[in-house]
Design a protein around this motif. Structure first.
Motif, PDB file in Angstrom:
ATOM      1  N   TYR A 202    -120.017 -20.916 -19.104  1.00  0.00           N
ATOM      2  CA  TYR A 202    -121.267 -20.955 -19.745  1.00  0.00           C
ATOM      3  C   TYR A 202    -120.987 -20.615 -21.123  1.00  0.00           C
ATOM      4  O   TYR A 202    -122.294 -21.115 -21.912  1.00  0.00           O
ATOM      5  CB  TYR A 202    -120.895 -18.656 -19.611  1.00  0.00           C
TER       6      TYR A 202
ATOM      7  N   HIS B 296    -124.499 -22.638 -23.567  1.00  0.00           N
ATOM      8  CA  HIS B 296    -124.620 -21.719 -24.116  1.00  0.00           C
ATOM      9  C   HIS B 296    -124.030 -20.792 -25.114  1.00  0.00           C
ATOM     10  O   HIS B 296    -123.095 -19.307 -25.479  1.00  0.00           O
ATOM     11  CB  HIS B 296    -125.053 -20.189 -22.872  1.00  0.00           C
TER      12      HIS B 296
ATOM     13  N   ASN C 233    -123.802 -16.150 -25.641  1.00  0.00           N
ATOM     14  CA  ASN C 233    -122.176 -16.198 -24.787  1.00  0.00           C
ATOM     15  C   ASN C 233    -122.394 -14.829 -25.512  1.00  0.00           C
ATOM     16  O   ASN C 233    -122.384 -14.114 -26.325  1.00  0.00           O
ATOM     17  CB  ASN C 233    -121.108 -17.110 -24.571  1.00  0.00           C
TER      18      ASN C 233
ATOM     19  N   LEU D 148    -126.510  -8.054 -14.925  1.00  0.00           N
ATOM     20  CA  LEU D 148    -126.042  -9.240 -14.991  1.00  0.00           C
ATOM     21  C   LEU D 148    -126.409 -10.131 -15.110  1.00  0.00           C
ATOM     22  O   LEU D 148    -127.083 -11.548 -15.967  1.00  0.00           O
ATOM     23  CB  LEU D 148    -124.942  -9.542 -14.674  1.00  0.00           C
ATOM     24  N   SER D 149    -127.084 -10.351 -13.735  1.00  0.00           N
ATOM     25  CA  SER D 149    -128.749 -11.464 -13.537  1.00  0.00           C
ATOM     26  C   SER D 149    -129.159 -11.250 -14.100  1.00  0.00           C
ATOM     27  O   SER D 149    -130.373 -12.283 -14.461  1.00  0.00           O
ATOM     28  CB  SER D 149    -128.669 -11.261 -11.666  1.00  0.00           C
TER      29      SER D 149
ATOM     30  N   GLN E 293    -129.608 -10.540 -17.469  1.00  0.00           N
ATOM     31  CA  GLN E 293    -129.031 -11.640 -18.775  1.00  0.00           C
ATOM     32  C   GLN E 293    -129.380 -13.389 -18.504  1.00  0.00           C
ATOM     33  O   GLN E 293    -130.370 -13.246 -18.855  1.00  0.00           O
ATOM     34  CB  GLN E 293    -128.070 -10.661 -18.702  1.00  0.00           C
ATOM     35  N   LEU E 294    -128.696 -13.187 -17.566  1.00  0.00           N
ATOM     36  CA  LEU E 294    -128.775 -14.858 -17.847  1.00  0.00           C
ATOM     37  C   LEU E 294    -129.881 -15.784 -17.254  1.00  0.00           C
ATOM     38  O   LEU E 294    -130.007 -17.018 -17.287  1.00  0.00           O
ATOM     39  CB  LEU E 294    -127.114 -14.604 -16.171  1.00  0.00           C
ATOM     40  N   TYR E 295    -130.405 -14.599 -16.137  1.00  0.00           N
ATOM     41  CA  TYR E 295    -131.904 -15.344 -16.080  1.00  0.00           C
ATOM     42  C   TYR E 295    -132.663 -15.253 -17.296  1.00  0.00           C
ATOM     43  O   TYR E 295    -133.962 -16.649 -17.708  1.00  0.00           O
ATOM     44  CB  TYR E 295    -132.680 -14.154 -14.689  1.00  0.00           C
TER      45      TYR E 295
ATOM     46  N   MET F 123    -132.560 -15.302 -20.586  1.00  0.00           N
ATOM     47  CA  MET F 123    -131.173 -15.696 -21.606  1.00  0.00           C
ATOM     48  C   MET F 123    -131.223 -14.856 -22.408  1.00  0.00           C
ATOM     49  O   MET F 123    -131.225 -15.172 -23.737  1.00  0.00           O
ATOM     50  CB  MET F 123    -131.388 -17.001 -21.897  1.00  0.00           C
TER      51      MET F 123
ATOM     52  N   ARG G  40    -131.781 -21.691 -11.953  1.00  0.00           N
ATOM     53  CA  ARG G  40    -130.728 -20.191 -12.050  1.00  0.00           C
ATOM     54  C   ARG G  40    -131.499 -19.272 -10.972  1.00  0.00           C
ATOM     55  O   ARG G  40    -130.180 -18.683 -10.815  1.00  0.00           O
ATOM     56  CB  ARG G  40    -131.449 -20.193 -13.455  1.00  0.00           C
TER      57      ARG G  40
ATOM     58  N   LEU H 214    -128.133 -17.323  -9.320  1.00  0.00           N
ATOM     59  CA  LEU H 214    -128.574 -15.438  -8.868  1.00  0.00           C
ATOM     60  C   LEU H 214    -128.368 -15.395  -8.031  1.00  0.00           C
ATOM     61  O   LEU H 214    -127.766 -13.689  -7.474  1.00  0.00           O
ATOM     62  CB  LEU H 214    -128.925 -15.100 -10.137  1.00  0.00           C
TER      63      LEU H 214
ATOM     64  N   TYR I 253    -119.598 -19.768 -10.063  1.00  0.00           N
ATOM     65  CA  TYR I 253    -120.063 -20.709 -11.004  1.00  0.00           C
ATOM     66  C   TYR I 253    -120.545 -22.088 -11.488  1.00  0.00           C
ATOM     67  O   TYR I 253    -120.550 -22.798 -12.073  1.00  0.00           O
ATOM     68  CB  TYR I 253    -120.053 -19.201 -12.090  1.00  0.00           C
TER      69      TYR I 253
END
Length: 867
Positions: A609, A613, A617, A662-663, A665-667, A669, A702, A706, A743
């Motif tokens: 990641y 990013h 991170n 977490l999903s 957070q990743l979606y 950014m 994304r 997810l 991932y």
């Protein structure tokens, strides 16, 4: 009465003799009957409280030949409260036992046995030929007790090397045999097998001493011992027995609970007392014993050289590749110098806009981007090179979108006095900038690599220093604990403490299974090699920055090495702690073997990641805090998770909630907040996107990742909640590995979708690593032992060595998994550097990072929002 008459009356009374008191009768003496007895003859006799029977036996003993003598008795009378006592008097020992023989089990249960057989301890003879006498005394307090007595010689009392011998044993009729080390044999392995798992039995190795402890209630007093169902194996070293011989003792236990069996039904009624013994009838087991020589010292040396040779060959191969790459780089530099003089670096410093020909690079010239140019052009230091990323005035603009000049047109401030990450966030509108940049539909690496490189370098170096500190504080008490475990095993002789593969456990010094420890050397050596490779890459990168190399400044993804150092350190610590675990493997220290596996899986995901990013991170502190929570649940699950529905419900809920957080957070950014208004915002998004208008997700790639991740994690949570796997630590590790593989697959797919290509060497590395992983997992799932069962049940899975008569299947798993992890790390390190977005340089040169220009998002191709 006159006084004279009274005086005469008193005198007569005094002279009258008193009646004699009854005298105690002399007790009748016990009758003693001494009989000359012979071997192999059954004596049916009786005894009472007034009778003592003595049977005199004699037999010839040869100094160079050992014969076993066995006494068997059967009491026919049923007087449990008045047993018959048998005493065997020998030259140097006395053996006594009562019949019925009462043995105690769990919860002080009593079991009675009417038939008893005991093998007599044989004293050593100093003469060539000697006649020894022994006596069997029979007595009781019962009025009349009948019995049968038989004394026989034991055939095959001395075991022979590599010859199997079959015999029967019961709880009241234990067996033991003698073994003498042949000349030139320093260690042997005693293997005992049985076709029937129950009744549970105990195998003991004892020195040639009298008495021999051969009953269920005393077999653990001396020597080495282990419980057994179908298999047992004990490695015996000659140096531990001064007489160069030992006894192999086999005892059948009164109960099977120690071997994983069920407790027998204990009948209780109104007419029986809880202390009333229970007759177990015929609790018999047939076994086979064989003693074979163990490996020699030469096998130890050859196995250690083999192990070192395998992993040192990687050092030699790495050195050869480094030399070849150095020669290739020298030729490439000469070619570039011949094609373009002055060089690109000199032209950049002088302010010229010369560039490498497009036909050579295969892409549009990138010197007009203004990415990485120096304002003063006078600093050639590493600091200047590192801090030059944001010194130019740049602007954002995208086709079909509004101009972002007002947002990104400001110069990035690089403070020379401080490189703290918080210094970047001192501007009042920096959060607004982040919201605009990071929530764009099409992102490139430059959008997520805007922070000062020195700040990010320090941020990711903390990963290494933190894991080094964790390793020291974690490893020292672990080493102390496993040394204590091994000491307890050696002192007590209880080999049920540790779950070895006893059929392939080769001791060395105080270590019981040296081969399982040696096979972990690969993790340490390959982890160190990976650190050296990363150190060399960092040195080359810093030298390129010192030279103001445009490729190092403007091409490829941002270079940060802290996480690589953390991964290499974690691999080395995995080897050290796995070796500590295999000093004495059991369920109380299994987390030693898995803790750094969790860290390796987490660090690999963070590194993937971080490549695309770097700005968003996770920090080292939050990452290690999350891993600490994982390890905490691992310990709690191992201790309390077996069959505990409440634990599985709590864990599954936490697992699903963590996946959702977490999903999110990743979606987004990281551009969202977990506060009291989160539910209101969720409802608003659902209303606007699903009710008011039916619109698809803004970030499709994304969302696909997810959704797949949630499906997998929810399925794993449901599996755990329904099945309740016994091996919780492996179940938790499987969750981490599944997410890592998901991932990684998504990373590769998005590279290909973005126009990048995977070059031949990384592709071969991926294929080779996958093949090695496949073979490694095959050997891992062989299951040579398991601490989820009792030690006796675990030994049913033991197998012989399969490599050099020294290493077993699990050792090969150590070899292959260390190589596979090293290969996986190389894939993570080489994959981005060897590819580029559209048209990489011939020969593997990296492609330029996109600048903050109008066509940046469309021409970058380095990464889209999902990666």
């Amino acid at each position: 009465m006159p006084p004279a008459l009274l005086a005469w009356a008193l005198l007569l009374w005094a002279l009258t003799p008193l009646p004699a008191l009854p005298q105690p009768q002399p007790q009748q003496r016990r009758r003693v009957q001494e009989k000359e007895a012979t071997f192999d003859r059954t004596y049916s006799d009786w005894v009472d409280a007034d009778l003592l029977n003595i049977y005199a036996f004699n037999h010839t003993v040869l100094r160079n030949r050992t014969e076993g003598v066995r006494v068997s008795v059967n009491v026919l009378s049923d007087h449990k409260d008045l047993p018959v006592l048998f005493v065997v008097r020998q030259k140097e020992a006395v053996v006594s036992f009562q019949v019925p023989l009462i043995l105690r089990g769990l919860y002080q249960r009593k079991y009675a046995y009417q038939e008893v057989s005991r093998t007599l301890c044989q004293p050593q003879s100093k003469a060539e030929v000697e006649t020894q006498h022994f006596y069997v005394d029979v007595s009781t307090l019962s009025l009349n007790a009948s019995y049968q007595l038989r004394v026989t010689r034991v055939e095959n009392f001395v075991l022979r090397t590599n010859e199997a011998f079959t015999f029967n044993a019961t709880a009241s009729q234990p067996q033991y045999f003698k073994y003498e080390f042949p000349e030139g044999v320093d260690s042997v392995i005693v293997k005992v097998t049985s076709a029937m798992a129950f009744p549970c039995s105990v195998i003991s190795i004892q020195d040639i001493l009298c008495p021999v402890y051969d009953l269920d209630n005393n077999v653990a007093f001396i020597g080495m011992y282990q419980t057994m169902t179908k298999k047992a194996a004990i490695t015996v070293q000659k140096k531990d027995f001064p007489s160069n011989s030992f006894y192999v003792v086999v005892v059948v236990k009164t109960e099977d609970e120690a071997c994983g069996g069920a407790l027998p039904y204990y009948p209780l009624s109104k007419h029986t007392s809880p202390d009333e013994p229970v007759d177990q009838h015929n609790r018999q087991k047939m076994l086979e014993v064989m003693v074979s020589p163990a490996i020699t010292s030469e096998a130890y040396v050859s196995s250690m050289l083999f192990c070192l040779g395998i992993f040192l060959s990687f050092y030699v191969l790495t050195l050869l590749i480094a030399c070849w790459e150095s020669c290739r780089q020298q030729k490439r530099k000469g070619l570039l110098a011949a094609m373009d003089s002055p060089s690109l670096d000199t032209a950049s410093l002088l302010g010229h806009s010369r560039s490498i020909p497009d036909s050579f690079l295969g892409h549009v010239p990138y010197d007009t981007y203004g990415y990485g140019s120096f304002e003063n052009g006078s600093s050639g230091s590493t600091e200047a090179a590192s801090g030059s990323l944001g010194s130019a005035e740049v602007s954002y603009g995208y086709v079909g979108e509004r101009s972002l000049e007002n947002v990104a047109g400001r110069p990035r401030l690089d403070s020379l006095s401080s490189v703290e990450e918080d210094d970047y966030d001192t501007l009042a509108d920096i959060d607004y900038d982040k919201n605009v940049i990071r929530t764009k539909q099409y992102l490139c690496v430059a959008d997520l690599a805007r922070k000062d490189k020195r700040v990010l370098r320090k941020k990711y170096q903390i990963y290494f220093w933190n894991i080094a500190t964790i390793a020291v504080f974690y490893a020292l008490p672990v080493i102390q604990l496993v040394i204590t475990y091994q000491t307890v095993v050696n002192v007590t002789g209880n080999q049920d403490i540790c779950y070895y593969n006893f059929l392939c456990a080769h001791p060395l010094g105080n270590l019981s299974a040296f081969n399982n420890i040696l096979s972990n050397l690969g993790y340490v050596l390959l982890g160190l090699l990976f650190l050296l490779i990363i150190l060399q890459r960092e040195i080359n990168y810093n030298r390129a920055l010192m030279r103001n190399d445009t490729h190092a400044l403007e091409c490829g993804i941002p270079k940060h090495f802290g996480l690589f150092y953390a991964m290499g350190t974690a691999l080395m610590m995995e080897g050290l702690l796995s070796a500590c675990y295999h000093v004495c493997p059991n369920y109380t220290n299994f987390q030693f073997d898995t803790s750094f596996m969790y860290m390796i899986a987490g660090l690999c995901m963070l590194k993937l990641y971080q490549k695309r990013h770097p700005d968003i991170n996770a920090s080292a502190y939050s990452a290690y805090a999350c891993l600490a929570v994982v390890i905490f649940f691992s310990v709690v699950g191992v201790v309390f998770g077996k069959g505990n529905m409440a634990f599985w419900i709590v864990f599954s809920v936490i697992h699903i909630v963590a996946t959702l957080l977490l999903s999110t957070q990743l979606y987004y950014m990281g551009r969202w907040k977990l506060d009291s208004g989160i539910l209101r915002r969720i409802l608003h998004v659902l209303y606007t996107d699903c009710v008011r208008q039916c619109s698809g997700p803004m970030y499709v790639d994304r969302m696909v990742l997810l959704v797949m991740g949630n499906i997998i994690n929810w399925s794993l949570a449901a599996y755990g909640l329904i099945v309740h796997p016994n091996d919780f630590a492996s179940y938790l590790l499987a969750i981490g590995i599944c997410n890592l593989l998901l991932y990684f697959a998504f990373y590769i797919i998005m590279k290909l979708r973005s126009g990048e290509r995977i070059k031949l060497i990384p592709l071969l590395c991926i294929i080779g690593t996958s093949v090695v992983w496949g073979f490694a997992l095959f050997f891992f799932f062989q299951g040579l032992s398991t601490w989820q069962k009792t030690p006796a049940e675990s030994r049913e899975h033991n197998r012989d060595c399969i490599l050099l008569d020294f290493f077993d299947d699990h050792d090969i798993w150590h070899f292959l998994s260390s190589i596979a992890m090293f290969g996986s790390f190389l894939v993570g390190a080489a994959l981005p550097a060897a590819t580029g977005p559209r048209g990489a340089q011939p020969g593997g040169g990296p492609a330029p990072r996109p600048a903050h220009g109008p066509s940046a998002a469309l021409s970058a191709g380095a990464a889209d929002a999902g990666r």
